[in-house]
Design a protein around this motif. Structure first.
Motif, PDB file in Angstrom:
ATOM      1  N   ALA A  98       0.816  -1.217   0.000  1.00  0.00           N
ATOM      2  CA  ALA A  98       0.000   0.000   0.000  1.00  0.00           C
ATOM      3  C   ALA A  98       0.848   1.265   0.000  1.00  0.00           C
ATOM      4  CB  ALA A  98      -0.929  -0.010   1.209  1.00  0.00           C
ATOM      5  N   GLY A  99       2.146   1.123   0.193  1.00  0.00           N
ATOM      6  CA  GLY A  99       3.015   2.288   0.236  1.00  0.00           C
ATOM      7  C   GLY A  99       3.094   2.948   1.585  1.00  0.00           C
ATOM      8  N   ASP A 100       2.555   2.299   2.619  1.00  0.00           N
ATOM      9  CA  ASP A 100       2.606   2.867   3.969  1.00  0.00           C
ATOM     10  C   ASP A 100       3.992   2.756   4.587  1.00  0.00           C
ATOM     11  OD1 ASP A 100      -0.123   3.422   3.807  1.00  0.00           O
ATOM     12  OD2 ASP A 100      -0.671   1.467   4.630  1.00  0.00           O
ATOM     13  N   VAL A 101       4.760   1.748   4.151  1.00  0.00           N
ATOM     14  CA  VAL A 101       6.144   1.588   4.593  1.00  0.00           C
ATOM     15  C   VAL A 101       6.999   1.305   3.364  1.00  0.00           C
ATOM     16  CG1 VAL A 101       5.498   0.746   6.881  1.00  0.00           C
ATOM     17  CG2 VAL A 101       5.876  -0.898   5.035  1.00  0.00           C
ATOM     18  N   ASP A 102       8.312   1.485   3.525  1.00  0.00           N
ATOM     19  CA  ASP A 102       9.238   1.275   2.409  1.00  0.00           C
ATOM     20  C   ASP A 102       9.929  -0.073   2.469  1.00  0.00           C
ATOM     21  OD1 ASP A 102       8.910   4.056   1.561  1.00  0.00           O
ATOM     22  OD2 ASP A 102      10.097   4.531   3.356  1.00  0.00           O
ATOM     23  N   LEU A 103      10.038  -0.622   3.668  1.00  0.00           N
ATOM     24  CA  LEU A 103      10.820  -1.838   3.896  1.00  0.00           C
ATOM     25  C   LEU A 103      10.191  -2.593   5.046  1.00  0.00           C
ATOM     26  CD1 LEU A 103      13.765  -3.085   3.136  1.00  0.00           C
ATOM     27  CD2 LEU A 103      14.478  -2.021   5.285  1.00  0.00           C
ATOM     28  N   VAL A 104      10.206  -3.919   4.977  1.00  0.00           N
ATOM     29  CA  VAL A 104       9.734  -4.718   6.104  1.00  0.00           C
ATOM     30  C   VAL A 104      10.818  -5.713   6.489  1.00  0.00           C
ATOM     31  CG1 VAL A 104       7.313  -4.464   5.459  1.00  0.00           C
ATOM     32  CG2 VAL A 104       8.585  -6.450   4.662  1.00  0.00           C
ATOM     33  N   VAL A 105      10.822  -6.077   7.761  1.00  0.00           N
ATOM     34  CA  VAL A 105      11.787  -7.032   8.303  1.00  0.00           C
ATOM     35  C   VAL A 105      11.022  -8.270   8.751  1.00  0.00           C
ATOM     36  CG1 VAL A 105      13.597  -7.428  10.011  1.00  0.00           C
ATOM     37  CG2 VAL A 105      13.218  -5.116   9.101  1.00  0.00           C
ATOM     38  N   HIS A 106      11.398  -9.429   8.223  1.00  0.00           N
ATOM     39  CA  HIS A 106      10.752 -10.684   8.597  1.00  0.00           C
ATOM     40  C   HIS A 106      11.793 -11.685   9.080  1.00  0.00           C
ATOM     41  CE1 HIS A 106       6.843  -9.642   7.060  1.00  0.00           C
ATOM     42  NE2 HIS A 106       7.194  -9.660   5.789  1.00  0.00           N
ATOM     43  N   CYS A 107      11.414 -12.549  10.014  1.00  0.00           N
ATOM     44  CA  CYS A 107      12.144 -13.795  10.231  1.00  0.00           C
ATOM     45  C   CYS A 107      11.887 -14.668   9.010  1.00  0.00           C
ATOM     46  CB  CYS A 107      11.636 -14.521  11.476  1.00  0.00           C
ATOM     47  SG  CYS A 107      12.099 -13.789  13.033  1.00  0.00           S
ATOM     48  N   VAL A 108      12.942 -15.210   8.436  1.00  0.00           N
ATOM     49  CA  VAL A 108      12.763 -16.018   7.231  1.00  0.00           C
ATOM     50  C   VAL A 108      11.822 -17.183   7.493  1.00  0.00           C
ATOM     51  CG1 VAL A 108      13.930 -17.501   5.554  1.00  0.00           C
ATOM     52  CG2 VAL A 108      14.979 -15.346   6.251  1.00  0.00           C
ATOM     53  N   LYS A 109      11.911 -17.782   8.658  1.00  0.00           N
ATOM     54  CA  LYS A 109      11.078 -18.955   8.904  1.00  0.00           C
ATOM     55  C   LYS A 109       9.601 -18.608   9.059  1.00  0.00           C
ATOM     56  CE  LYS A 109      11.780 -19.508  13.915  1.00  0.00           C
ATOM     57  NZ  LYS A 109      12.209 -20.460  14.954  1.00  0.00           N
ATOM     58  N   ASP A 110       9.261 -17.309   9.166  1.00  0.00           N
ATOM     59  CA  ASP A 110       7.864 -16.897   9.192  1.00  0.00           C
ATOM     60  C   ASP A 110       7.297 -16.680   7.790  1.00  0.00           C
ATOM     61  OD1 ASP A 110       7.599 -16.968  11.920  1.00  0.00           O
ATOM     62  OD2 ASP A 110       8.000 -14.827  12.212  1.00  0.00           O
TER      63      ASP A 110
END
Length: 313
Positions: free
Chosen positions: A72-84
């Motif tokens: 949606a363009g609300d954030v530029d980058l997200v951080v995830h645990c790969v296993k999630d």
């Protein structure tokens, strides 16, 4: 980069997720001091739901709201645990896995209030875990122990253990406890040859929009190529098998001194009585992951993976 810029990072609002974003913020401050970070944390359906994750689509329940904010363009980058991140479906259209950070400790560990190692636990000890991978390997190596389903983030699981009455010990990820400052709770880090880790264990991925070249470049500057190769091998295997968080699949890729990748993968029945193991080496991670998956399928992995889904966390 020379001009100042604002980078909006999206994440789950769990203590571990916020700690992971702080790691990214610190890396950016060190390498790109012109970047100002604004964190947008949010609750996901997986965080709010306390039943079987299968009812919410499995591990995607921990990422879909964050991914939606990215699209949606609300954030530029997200951080995830790969296993999630789901392994049985493509990355959301319009997004790209731009960087994998240097991998942390991949091991599972026992947390026991009395400080015992897993082989010292008496028969009937109640082990808090819902991950089918852990349940199956408990049945294989320590069939006298009793897995008991548990949900919630690492902090809440520790609280449930401390409250007593339901759990005698927990199985958790070493890296997760380290990230939330609870490494002192680790009683026994379990060797990866005994408890083969989950795909993507110990790794964080930075995801951004495919057409956002400036953010892609910024994320790529934080990437660890070795970790990236290892994760691609593991996730390729997982994708070919169409495995998800309800599948008793374990895998670990490691880079050898000569530069080749080694990938060990295991598919195991929940009772621990059927174990399929493959260990291969190759130079290309996609070739390696595909080959290991094919070898597991030849051994009969499809029959094990097509069994009814079980809860995982």
């Amino acid at each position: 980069m020379s001009d100042s810029r604002l980078l909006r990072i999206g994440t789950r609002n769990s203590p571990m997720a916020l700690a992971q974003v702080e790691r990214v913020r610190a890396m950016l401050a060190d390498r790109h001091p012109e970047v100002t970070v604004d964190v947008m944390s949010m609750s996901t359906s997986g965080d709010r739901w306390h039943g079987d994750l299968a009812a919410l689509g499995g591990k995607g329940a921990f990422t879909k709201e964050v991914d939606a904010a990215l699209l949606a363009g609300d954030v530029d980058l997200v951080v995830h645990c790969v296993k999630d991140v789901p392994g049985d479906r493509p990355t959301p259209a319009g997004t790209v896995m731009a960087a994998y950070l240097t991998r942390d400790d991949v091991r599972d560990c026992l947390v026991h209030p009395g400080g015992l190692r897993i082989e010292q636990l008496p028969a009937g000890t109640r082990i808090g875990t819902s991950a089918v991978r852990r349940v199956a390997q408990l049945a294989l190596h320590w069939p006298n122990l009793m897995p008991v389903a548990i949900r919630g983030n690492a902090n809440s699981r520790l609280a449930k253990l401390d409250a007593g009455g339901t759990y005698d010990a927990l199985l958790l990820a070493v890296s997760g406890l380290q990230r939330i400052g609870q490494a002192d709770r680790i009683t026994h880090p379990i060797d990866v040859d005994r408890m083969v880790p989950a795909v993507g264990s110990g790794a964080l991925v930075l995801q951004c929009r495919d057409d956002d070249t400036s953010t892609r470049d910024l994320a790529a500057s934080l990437s660890d190529p070795r970790t990236g190769q290892e994760i691609v091998a593991e996730r390729t295997m997982l994708h070919v098998l169409q495995g998800n968080c309800h599948s008793p699949i374990a895998a670990l890729a490691r880079t050898e001194p000569d530069g080749r990748l080694g990938l060990r993968a295991r598919v195991i029945s929940l009772d621990g009585k059927t174990v399929l193991d493959v260990h291969e080496w190759a130079a290309d991670p996609i070739t390696l992951g595909t080959s290991v998956a094919a070898a597991l399928l030849r051994q009969g992995a499809r029959d094990l993976l097509d069994l009814p889904a079980h809860e995982s966390a």
